[in-house]
Design a protein around this motif. Sequence first.
Motif, PDB file in Angstrom:
ATOM      1  N   HIS A  67       5.439  62.425  39.212  1.00 10.14           N
ATOM      2  CA  HIS A  67       5.113  63.838  39.167  1.00 10.14           C
ATOM      3  C   HIS A  67       3.602  63.995  39.037  1.00 10.14           C
ATOM      4  N   LEU A  68       3.010  64.689  39.998  1.00 11.05           N
ATOM      5  CA  LEU A  68       1.556  64.848  40.026  1.00 11.05           C
ATOM      6  C   LEU A  68       1.122  65.919  39.022  1.00 11.05           C
ATOM      7  N   THR A  69       0.073  65.575  38.266  1.00 12.83           N
ATOM      8  CA  THR A  69      -0.543  66.573  37.377  1.00 12.83           C
ATOM      9  C   THR A  69      -1.581  67.383  38.130  1.00 12.83           C
TER      10      THR A  69
ATOM     11  N   ALA B 114      -2.345  68.325  42.202  1.00 12.28           N
ATOM     12  CA  ALA B 114      -1.794  68.225  43.557  1.00 12.28           C
ATOM     13  C   ALA B 114      -2.773  67.600  44.537  1.00 12.28           C
ATOM     14  N   THR B 115      -4.058  67.531  44.163  1.00 16.00           N
ATOM     15  CA  THR B 115      -5.079  66.978  45.074  1.00 16.00           C
ATOM     16  C   THR B 115      -5.450  65.552  44.717  1.00 16.00           C
ATOM     17  N   LYS B 116      -4.816  64.995  43.689  1.00 15.82           N
ATOM     18  CA  LYS B 116      -5.207  63.664  43.224  1.00 15.82           C
ATOM     19  C   LYS B 116      -3.971  62.782  43.103  1.00 15.82           C
ATOM     20  N   LEU B 117      -4.085  61.580  43.708  1.00 13.64           N
ATOM     21  CA  LEU B 117      -2.970  60.635  43.669  1.00 13.64           C
ATOM     22  C   LEU B 117      -3.139  59.676  42.496  1.00 13.64           C
ATOM     23  N   PRO B 118      -2.071  59.373  41.762  1.00 11.20           N
ATOM     24  CA  PRO B 118      -2.151  58.318  40.738  1.00 11.20           C
ATOM     25  C   PRO B 118      -2.427  56.967  41.400  1.00 11.20           C
ATOM     26  N   ALA B 119      -2.928  56.013  40.604  1.00 14.87           N
ATOM     27  CA  ALA B 119      -3.277  54.690  41.135  1.00 14.87           C
ATOM     28  C   ALA B 119      -2.089  54.020  41.815  1.00 14.87           C
TER      29      ALA B 119
ATOM     30  N   LEU C  91      -3.119  64.065  55.927  1.00 12.56           N
ATOM     31  CA  LEU C  91      -2.303  63.452  56.974  1.00 12.56           C
ATOM     32  C   LEU C  91      -0.809  63.467  56.602  1.00 12.56           C
ATOM     33  N   PHE C  92      -0.516  63.215  55.327  1.00 13.39           N
ATOM     34  CA  PHE C  92       0.870  63.130  54.887  1.00 13.39           C
ATOM     35  C   PHE C  92       1.075  64.065  53.677  1.00 13.39           C
ATOM     36  N   PRO C  93       1.117  65.357  53.893  1.00 17.30           N
ATOM     37  CA  PRO C  93       1.179  66.310  52.767  1.00 17.30           C
ATOM     38  C   PRO C  93       2.454  66.172  51.933  1.00 17.30           C
ATOM     39  N   ASP C  94       3.528  65.645  52.513  1.00 20.30           N
ATOM     40  CA  ASP C  94       4.793  65.551  51.782  1.00 20.30           C
ATOM     41  C   ASP C  94       5.090  64.130  51.315  1.00 20.30           C
ATOM     42  N   PHE C  95       4.041  63.284  51.262  1.00 21.87           N
ATOM     43  CA  PHE C  95       4.282  61.861  50.984  1.00 21.87           C
ATOM     44  C   PHE C  95       4.910  61.643  49.604  1.00 21.87           C
ATOM     45  N   VAL C  96       4.382  62.323  48.569  1.00 22.37           N
ATOM     46  CA  VAL C  96       4.889  62.094  47.205  1.00 22.37           C
ATOM     47  C   VAL C  96       6.364  62.506  47.116  1.00 22.37           C
ATOM     48  N   GLU C  97       6.713  63.673  47.726  1.00 24.57           N
ATOM     49  CA  GLU C  97       8.105  64.112  47.704  1.00 24.57           C
ATOM     50  C   GLU C  97       8.996  63.119  48.445  1.00 24.57           C
TER      51      GLU C  97
END
Length: 578
Positions: A508-510, A512-517, A489-495
């Motif tokens: 910084h994601l290690t 790309a398919t997994k979000l940190p807690a 839904l939000f592919p650019d959320f982390v950026e």
Amino acid sequence: MSYTAVRAGFNDTYTTKYYQLMIERLLSILYIWCFATLTSCFAQKESISELYAQLDRAIEQSQHYTKLKESSIAQLKELIHQENNPKLLINTYRKIYSEYKSYQSDSAVAYIQKAIVLAQKEGLPAEVAGLKSQLALQYSTAGAFAEALEVLNHIDKKTLDESNRKDYFIAYYHVYGELGFSNIHVDTDLSQNFFSRQNAYRDTLFAILPHHSEDYLMRKEVMLTSQNKWDEALKVNDERLNLCKEGSHEYGIVAYYRYLIYRSLKNEEMKKYWLLKSAICDVKCAINDQASLWMLADILSQEGDVERSYKYINFSWNANKSFSTRIRSWQISPVLGTIDHNYQAQLKKANQRLVFAIICVSLLVLSLGVLAFYVNKQKKYVTIARNELKKTNEQLEELNKKLSATNEMLKTSNDKLNESNGVKEEYIGQFLGACSHYIDKLDKLRLHVNKMVKNREYQELYSMTRSSELKEHELGELYANFDKVFLHLFPDFVEDLNSLLKPEAQIHLTDATKLPAMVRVFALIRLGIDDSTKIAEFLHYAVNTIYNYRAKLRNGAIGERNEFEKNVKELGTIKGKG
């Protein structure tokens, strides 16, 4: 004040003779009434209003007392990792149990069980017997009577010595008293049988306890109270008060027993005085297994002090919920229901009065408007027309501004509604798929468990259900599904999130398919879930962990910290909707 004390005032009632000479009882009550009136002048140091003020302050500072309790427990837990001597470690477990036993029942049981396991491993049968007696006492306090008797019945009496014999008989005394009280309105004969057994254990305790110990004096006071020997009971209670420090948990218990005596004597002032003293001790000692406060709330409700009774019953209800036993909630709920009903009725009356006042003010304003209209009507028609035209133009201009602002707000609301619909459409599909998936898993588990039960593979079944591996696996799958859907839904959320943060605070994601807690927490905030408790429940984290995550990213914000989460809620648009 614990529920053990609540019941102690009633348990031995059925052991006395029902028929007594009326003249003897009247003389006894008259004597004690005079005695109580005279001694109250010396015993009562504070006024009732002062005690109410102390109790209110204690409730306001209850979080401070809870932190002190948690700090004390944490210090004891630190000793567990430092202690190598098994006997000293058992003693540390016992101390932690003592801290928890009136604070959180489940934790108290857990730590006394750890002590039992260690004592069994070290081959200390006498220690095991004493610890099991304390476990049975905690079980009966929590309403698990069958479990308490099961533990006691499996204690090897040969292992009892001077150090644990007292705990063994006290546990039996307590559980049969609790059973008698629980059945008092259900089956009188059964209740009487339980009380008789309790009295038998009381007599055994009288034979082995020192006559000036708290354990002996408490049971003696209960016996005297049940026999309507109020003067002797008060003397015993005086001895008990001298044995404990004012403000301590023990003092609160003794104060409650003193309240029971004055309640029987119908001395309203002294009854309320000692109940307040007991409730203050409960709050300041962070006692969650309490009764004094909700009983005080019940008395205040009957007196018509609805607001204060509602405040006290809510605090007591939350404390008993923290103690974590269903029986406590069941016992307090009738009082809570009555007080809540009275509070709502009072609130309704207040609202009715407010509506009446608004109507009166409106009529007054209307009358003033009519009067102003009459006065203005006397002015020249040309002046009135000019002023009205000017006023109308100004109002139209203001309305145009408001209309423009309203249209802008409607546009923003429509955008958010479209976004919300997109989220719901996506998550409904994922939810239905997840439900179907978990139904299949549950059915497979059911078939597997059924097969194991049928084959009598009880040990394997126990081992399988004991492990938390399945839960951890399912939590991992839950997090993975959430990450997948959210990033879809939000592919650019982390950026976008990093754009709000200082360079050193960026994420910084290690993978790309997994979000940190930490990012999951703010992903939920982006979806509109900003309550830390709900986030903690969804992610299965501690509430303090959620607060720490939120605080950490707020501290790294480029702009105003207080605006950070608001900005997070406005990040990006749903894929395919923007």
